[in-house]
Motif scaffolding. Structure first.
Motif: not given
Length: 457
Positions: A420-447
């Protein structure tokens, strides 16, 4: 629709996780098993990736591995990188987050004495009093091994899974270690040994020239994994302290974002912890240290199954069996959060350090990679924080099969998150999640880190 080349010939569990992650994408790519042809996604083992294709088609081809990342995954490269970074940035939080490390390169034991008087002079001084313990680890570069010299087909797997490790606290003990390695070399030229006589943890020093010597941290945080019940087990009447290390999964994306997966494993030793001590044979020579209480690598404990593997979060409320004896002392959620916060900081600083060595670490915008990171937690009562994290090593293509069936669900979550985070946005940039700041967790991934790195030519 895009094509995905998937190849994990020696890692069927990894292959199945990749395929499930791709099935969760929208749209689902067409899976191909042949390296020939036009592919948009190469999610495979490093050796099966067409790295030239990745570099020449940065807009249309995505790779699951960076081409150049020795700075991170080779122990001696990582040691040099961290030392250089801390020297240049004396206020870096990496200053006290890795064991003191020395590099050594030799093929024969008679080279050692001169090295201890020259480039390893500081280590030689440390070994004079015998008060401090050290751990020797081989630095394996599989691409440079001469497979004709390996004594058995499984030795490559063993060498990349924590073998060849030894502990010592004196010059005499270090010399004896290399003498034993040389004996293993010469024995290979003689008659074959039976299985009972073979030293399965020896290394061929003529093939493995690089080693690192790390300061042994003798105040690890200790728990009894049996307090966390699995498979119908029962709690121990008298808990015993076992050493463990944390295996964390790190995802690096593009150039460059770094994430820590929030499901962290605790991998325990096979026997209760005791501080290392010196024992001698009848001639007064140092005997090898029993590594059972000290090594926590599950590759060396395959016969234990899942007995020594727990989720880090499962240890909350377990009795702390290190430090001052207090049966009321329990590990808390706040303790765990403090440790994870330290891990994210260390990861961010380590990748910053790697970026300052562009020859051996070159993050590409059309690549991502999964790393297995090993941390050790020490218990220092009176310090702030009490539990302190040290980086041990970084592994490419981590052996996720060792997680075991009970916790396999965390791996499914991890690979789906990578899709979801690395593959899908490469082929469909519209799916990239914006505003993901350092320290925030999405999809179980802590930036942990976000840097804008100039693309390499």
């Amino acid at each position: 629709m895009f094509n995905a080349f998937v190849s994990w010939p020696t890692a069927p569990v990894t292959k199945s996780l990749v395929l499930k992650a791709l099935e969760a994408l929208n749209p689902t790519p067409a899976i191909v098993a042949s390296p020939e042809g036009d592919h948009n996604l190469l999610w495979s083992t490093y050796d099966d990736i067409d790295h030239e294709l990745v570099h020449s088609h940065r807009e249309s081809v995505l790779s699951s591995s960076y081409t150049f990342r020795k700075t991170l995954i080779r122990k001696h490269f990582l040691s040099r990188t961290l030392h250089a970074y801390v020297t240049k940035h004396p206020d870096s939080k990496l200053r006290n987050t890795s064991p003191r490390t020395f590099e050594i390169e030799l093929s024969f034991v008679d080279e050692l004495e001169e090295m201890l008087l020259d480039e390893l002079w500081e280590l030689g001084k440390e070994l004079e009093d015998g008060e401090r313990w050290w751990i020797l680890k081989p630095c394996v570069d599989i691409s440079r091994l001469d497979f004709a010299f390996l004594r058995c087909a499984s030795q490559v797997e063993w060498l990349t899974a924590g073998n060849g490790i030894r502990m010592f606290n004196s010059r005499a003990a270090l010399e004896k270690i290399f003498e034993e390695f040389e004996d293993a070399d010469s024995d290979d030229d003689g008659e074959d040994k039976s299985d009972g006589e073979e030293d399965q943890t020896a290394v061929v020093t003529s093939q493995l020239r690089h080693f690192v010597i790390q300061e042994y941290l003798d105040n690890p945080l200790l728990f009894d994994p049996a307090e966390v019940l699995i498979n119908g087990s029962s709690k121990p009447d008298e808990p015993q302290g076992f050493k463990f290390h944390l295996r964390a999964y790190c995802v690096a994306q593009g150039a460059l974002k770094v994430f820590l997966f929030d499901k962290i494993l605790a991998l325990f030793s096979a026997v209760p912890y005791v501080k290392p001590s010196v024992e001698e044979d009848e001639d007064g020579d140092p005997l090898p240290v029993d590594l059972g209480p000290h090594l926590t690598n599950t590759s060396l404990q395959a016969d234990r199954g899942e007995e020594g593997v727990r989720l880090f979060s499962e240890l909350v409320s377990c009795q702390i069996l290190s430090g001052p004896h207090d049966p009321r002392a329990r590990f808390t959620t706040e303790d765990m959060k403090s440790i994870i916060d330290q891990m994210t900081t260390i990861l961010a600083e380590t990748f910053k350090a790697a970026l300052e060595n562009p020859v051996h670490f070159q993050p590409l915008p059309n690549a991502f990679e999964l790393f297995g990171i090993d941390f050790l937690v020490t218990d220092s009562p009176g310090s702030q924080p009490r539990f302190q994290v040290s980086l041990l090593e970084i592994n490419a293509e981590p052996a996720i099969e060792l997680t075991g069936p009970r916790l396999s669900w965390i791996l499914q979550d991890l690979f789906i998150a990578m899709g979801k985070v690395c593959v899908e946005p490469f082929f469909n940039p519209k799916t990239e999640e914006l505003g993901w700041v350092v320290g925030e967790t999405r999809h179980g991934l802590i930036k942990c880190l976000e840097e804008q790195v100039r693309a390499h030519p």
